[in-house]
Design an enzyme around this catalytic site. Structure first.
Site, PDB file in Angstrom:
ATOM      1  N   GLU A   1      -6.366  -3.938  58.955  1.00 11.53           N
ATOM      2  CA  GLU A   1      -7.287  -3.985  57.820  1.00 11.53           C
ATOM      3  C   GLU A   1      -6.491  -4.377  56.575  1.00 11.53           C
ATOM      4  O   GLU A   1      -6.936  -4.157  55.453  1.00 11.53           O
ATOM      5  CB  GLU A   1      -8.024  -2.654  57.640  1.00 11.53           C
ATOM      6  CG  GLU A   1      -7.141  -1.437  57.541  1.00 11.53           C
ATOM      7  CD  GLU A   1      -7.938  -0.157  57.403  1.00 11.53           C
ATOM      8  OE1 GLU A   1      -8.693  -0.031  56.428  1.00 11.53           O
ATOM      9  OE2 GLU A   1      -7.780   0.729  58.263  1.00 11.53           O
TER      10      GLU A   1
ATOM     11  N   CYS B   1      -9.516   1.490  60.718  1.00 15.60           N
ATOM     12  CA  CYS B   1      -8.414   1.972  61.576  1.00 15.60           C
ATOM     13  C   CYS B   1      -8.734   1.849  63.060  1.00 15.60           C
ATOM     14  O   CYS B   1      -7.926   2.234  63.906  1.00 15.60           O
ATOM     15  CB  CYS B   1      -8.081   3.416  61.235  1.00 15.60           C
ATOM     16  SG  CYS B   1      -7.772   3.660  59.490  1.00 15.60           S
TER      17      CYS B   1
ATOM     18  N   HIS C   1      -6.526   9.936  65.648  1.00 16.85           N
ATOM     19  CA  HIS C   1      -6.134   9.099  64.512  1.00 16.85           C
ATOM     20  C   HIS C   1      -5.707  10.082  63.418  1.00 16.85           C
ATOM     21  O   HIS C   1      -6.420  11.060  63.150  1.00 16.85           O
ATOM     22  CB  HIS C   1      -7.342   8.268  64.042  1.00 16.85           C
ATOM     23  CG  HIS C   1      -7.153   7.666  62.692  1.00 16.85           C
ATOM     24  ND1 HIS C   1      -6.103   6.826  62.411  1.00 16.85           N
ATOM     25  CD2 HIS C   1      -7.855   7.800  61.531  1.00 16.85           C
ATOM     26  CE1 HIS C   1      -6.169   6.463  61.141  1.00 16.85           C
ATOM     27  NE2 HIS C   1      -7.216   7.035  60.583  1.00 16.85           N
TER      28      HIS C   1
HETATM   29  N1  CAA Z   1      -0.784  25.578  49.852  1.00 14.99           N
HETATM   30  C1  CAA Z   1      -1.368  25.229  51.030  1.00 14.99           C
HETATM   31  N2  CAA Z   1      -2.502  24.477  51.108  1.00 14.99           N
HETATM   32  C2  CAA Z   1      -3.040  24.022  49.947  1.00 14.99           C
HETATM   33  C3  CAA Z   1      -2.482  24.341  48.689  1.00 14.99           C
HETATM   34  C4  CAA Z   1      -1.298  25.157  48.669  1.00 14.99           C
HETATM   35  N3  CAA Z   1      -0.701  25.493  47.532  1.00 14.99           N
HETATM   36  N4  CAA Z   1      -3.248  23.764  47.731  1.00 14.99           N
HETATM   37  C5  CAA Z   1      -4.260  23.109  48.373  1.00 14.99           C
HETATM   38  N5  CAA Z   1      -4.130  23.279  49.713  1.00 14.99           N
HETATM   39  C6  CAA Z   1      -4.976  22.721  50.765  1.00 14.99           C
HETATM   40  C7  CAA Z   1      -6.458  22.772  50.486  1.00 14.99           C
HETATM   41  O1  CAA Z   1      -6.998  24.038  50.772  1.00 14.99           O
HETATM   42  C8  CAA Z   1      -6.971  21.687  51.427  1.00 14.99           C
HETATM   43  O2  CAA Z   1      -6.986  22.197  52.743  1.00 14.99           O
HETATM   44  P1  CAA Z   1      -8.356  22.130  53.594  1.00 14.99           P
HETATM   45  O3  CAA Z   1      -8.777  20.703  53.606  1.00 14.99           O
HETATM   46  O4  CAA Z   1      -7.970  22.644  54.935  1.00 14.99           O
HETATM   47  O5  CAA Z   1      -9.324  22.987  52.862  1.00 14.99           O
HETATM   48  C9  CAA Z   1      -5.836  20.644  51.402  1.00 14.99           C
HETATM   49  O6  CAA Z   1      -4.699  21.337  50.867  1.00 14.99           O
HETATM   50  C10 CAA Z   1      -6.121  19.439  50.538  1.00 14.99           C
HETATM   51  O7  CAA Z   1      -6.525  19.904  49.286  1.00 14.99           O
HETATM   52  P2  CAA Z   1      -7.746  19.228  48.536  1.00 14.99           P
HETATM   53  O8  CAA Z   1      -8.914  19.117  49.459  1.00 14.99           O
HETATM   54  O9  CAA Z   1      -7.955  19.906  47.241  1.00 14.99           O
HETATM   55  O10 CAA Z   1      -7.099  17.787  48.304  1.00 14.99           O
HETATM   56  P3  CAA Z   1      -7.632  16.572  47.501  1.00 14.99           P
HETATM   57  O11 CAA Z   1      -9.036  16.741  47.064  1.00 14.99           O
HETATM   58  O12 CAA Z   1      -6.631  16.292  46.446  1.00 14.99           O
HETATM   59  O13 CAA Z   1      -7.582  15.350  48.566  1.00 14.99           O
HETATM   60  C11 CAA Z   1      -8.027  14.189  50.596  1.00 14.99           C
HETATM   61  C12 CAA Z   1      -7.440  15.465  49.955  1.00 14.99           C
HETATM   62  C13 CAA Z   1      -9.542  14.184  50.441  1.00 14.99           C
HETATM   63  C14 CAA Z   1      -7.657  14.147  52.068  1.00 14.99           C
HETATM   64  C15 CAA Z   1      -7.401  12.936  49.877  1.00 14.99           C
HETATM   65  O14 CAA Z   1      -6.026  12.912  50.086  1.00 14.99           O
HETATM   66  C16 CAA Z   1      -8.000  11.611  50.325  1.00 14.99           C
HETATM   67  O15 CAA Z   1      -9.036  11.181  49.820  1.00 14.99           O
HETATM   68  N6  CAA Z   1      -7.322  10.902  51.279  1.00 14.99           N
HETATM   69  C17 CAA Z   1      -7.769   9.601  51.766  1.00 14.99           C
HETATM   70  C18 CAA Z   1      -8.984   9.684  52.679  1.00 14.99           C
HETATM   71  C19 CAA Z   1      -8.672  10.158  54.064  1.00 14.99           C
HETATM   72  O16 CAA Z   1      -7.555  10.124  54.549  1.00 14.99           O
HETATM   73  N7  CAA Z   1      -9.726  10.569  54.793  1.00 14.99           N
HETATM   74  C20 CAA Z   1      -9.595  11.007  56.162  1.00 14.99           C
HETATM   75  C21 CAA Z   1     -10.789  10.650  56.992  1.00 14.99           C
HETATM   76  S1  CAA Z   1     -11.087   8.871  56.889  1.00 14.99           S
HETATM   77  C22 CAA Z   1     -10.001   8.166  58.008  1.00 14.99           C
HETATM   78  O17 CAA Z   1      -9.464   8.842  58.850  1.00 14.99           O
HETATM   79  C23 CAA Z   1      -9.736   6.703  57.943  1.00 14.99           C
HETATM   80  C24 CAA Z   1      -8.451   6.506  57.214  1.00 14.99           C
HETATM   81  O18 CAA Z   1      -7.397   6.351  57.841  1.00 14.99           O
HETATM   82  C25 CAA Z   1      -8.517   6.519  55.786  1.00 14.99           C
END
Ligand code: CAA
Length: 384
Positions: free
Chosen positions: A79, A111, A233
């Site tokens: 991609e 992906c 994945h």
């Molecule tokens: N200690 C331990 N854990 C902590 C922490 C700490 N101090 N602070 C936060 N966390 C945890 C949170 O509880 C959360 O865990 P859970 O999901 O189990 O609840 C985790 O850390 C992440 O925290 P947030 O949800 O607050 O993180 P965020 O909002 O900043 O973003 C994300 C996380 C949404 C994955 C972001 O990184 C993102 O958008 N990534 C890209 C999209 C992605 O990868 N999507 C996956 C599905 S799509 C796909 O698979 C196709 C692809 O390849 C993209």
């Protein structure tokens, strides 16, 4: 006829940024990235590598003179394509000097591209039992500096050769597939960085897994306890863990322990590299094959997810003797990569070139990889 993976290799750049340091710079608790996201290091890809050269560097190690002569199909999942018309498979054919009778195409569905290639290769080999198919999944995962997606970036390529009578993995016919037209993650043609609704994409990932896993088990009359490993994945390793937790609900302690342990082995390399998009599931497969506790004929369940979205669950069995074949797959070089500071990573990120009609050169002279993207002359890409 048994059809599957006969050779396997992986490549990423020789630079990484430490996730603890990245978290501190972004004023986040390091455990959010290390535990919450589940990533330790993230590959930093210089502008002298693109999806073509990452793929060539991965495939170059498994394409010898025998393969150059006998490969009859090249399937390139990506991609992060470099041309809307000419396929990356044709660039790859040229760089690796694969015989000109081989055909090649690029496959795109986020992906999912490499998994789509595997299913196409199954049919092609069934019709042509002497065929050898080169498949690659090659991408650079970019979301942007200081965005929520930043700790889930990465990049690299997985290459494999599929054939009849494979020496590593036999892929079983049949799968459970799901397609849904959604906007969880996408990248319009004018952007290098993906647009993403992160939380929504994570929920859809789990839902796609849940539906396809259950559908597959029902169709094939299998129970969760029949599996020796379940792999995913892995856009970030916590994503797979969340899906696995759903899959193992209600299972015995023994089954849970066994499958969590195997998952732990399957995420090790991904935690060191980050997201590879098309290659991620197959980097996880390499991690499991190298670090997991697998025996001959063990059953592995694989979940592939490509945003937008397509999901597929399918299975494979290890081929007797696979462990000795995998001794050729060297991953020790990953420990010798150079750590760059967060500010160096930001400079490398910003030096990545926008698509332009002008002539330019990349920093290829600093790149020690075998295959490099040198730049552009007269609107043509130049490779070394
Ligand atoms: N200690 C331990 N854990 C902590 C922490 C700490 N101090 N602070 C936060 N966390 C945890 C949170 O509880 C959360 O865990 P859970 O999901 O189990 O609840 C985790 O850390 C992440 O925290 P947030 O949800 O607050 O993180 P965020 O909002 O900043 O973003 C994300 C996380 C949404 C994955 C972001 O990184 C993102 O958008 N990534 C890209 C999209 C992605 O990868 N999507 C996956 C599905 S799509 C796909 O698979 C196709 C692809 O390849 C993209």
């Amino acid at each position: 006829m048994d059809i599957g993976i006969d050779k396997l290799n992986f490549f990423t750049s020789d630079m990484y940024v430490d996730m603890g340091e990245l978290a501190e710079t972004r004023k986040e608790d390091p455990n959010k990235y290390l535990i919450g996201i589940g990533q330790k290091k993230q590959a930093v890809i210089p502008n002298s590598q693109d999806s073509v050269t990452l793929a060539a560097n991965a495939a170059g190690k498994i394409v010898d003179d025998f393969e150059r002569k006998n490969i009859d199909l090249i399937l390139f999942g990506t991609e992060s394509g470099v041309d809307s018309s000419k396929s990356a498979a044709v660039y790859l054919q040229g760089l690796l000097k694969i015989n000109p009778q081989a055909s090649g195409v690029e496959l795109k569905q986020a992906c999912f591209g490499l998994t789509a290639g595997i299913q196409l290769a199954m049919g092609h080999i069934m019709m042509n039992p002497n065929s050898r198919v080169l498949l690659v999944g090659s991408d650079i995962a970019r979301y942007g500096i200081n965005t929520p997606g930043e700790p889930t970036q990465g990049g690299g390529a997985v290459a494999m050769i599929m054939s009849a009578k494979p020496s590593i993995l036999k892929i079983n016919p049949g799968n459970a597939h799901l397609t849904k037209d959604i906007m969880d993650f996408w990248r319009p043609l004018y952007r290098k960085e993906a647009l993403v609704d992160g939380k929504y994409s994570s929920r859809e990932f789990i839902d796609f897994f849940d539906q396809t896993f259950n559908e597959y088990k029902e169709r094939e009359n299998l129970s969760t306890s029949d599996f020796d490993a379940l792999i995913f994945h892995l856009p970030y390793t916590k994503m797979g863990l969340k899906a696995l937790r759903i899959g193992l609900q209600g299972e015995s302690k023994e089954v849970q322990q066994r499958l969590f342990d195997q998952f732990d082995a399957s995420k090790q390399l991904n935690a060191e590299v980050g997201n590879l998009y098309t290659g991620s599931l197959y980097l996880s497969l390499i991690s499991l094959l190298k670090k997991g506790k697998l025996k001959d004929n063990d059953l592995i369940g694989l979940f592939s997810y490509g945003s937008g979205a397509e999901g597929e669950f399918f299975t494979a069995n290890t081929v007797p003797g696979f462990k000795s074949v995998l001794e050729n797959l060297d991953i020790s070089w990953l420990d010798n990569r150079r750590q760059v500071t967060v500010s160096e990573y930001e400079d490398i990120y910003k030096a990545s070139l926008e698509f332009t009609d002008r002539n330019f050169l990349t920093g290829f002279k600093q790149d020690k990889s075998e295959f490099k993207f040198m730049g552009q002359t007269n609107q043509q890409r130049m490779y070394k």
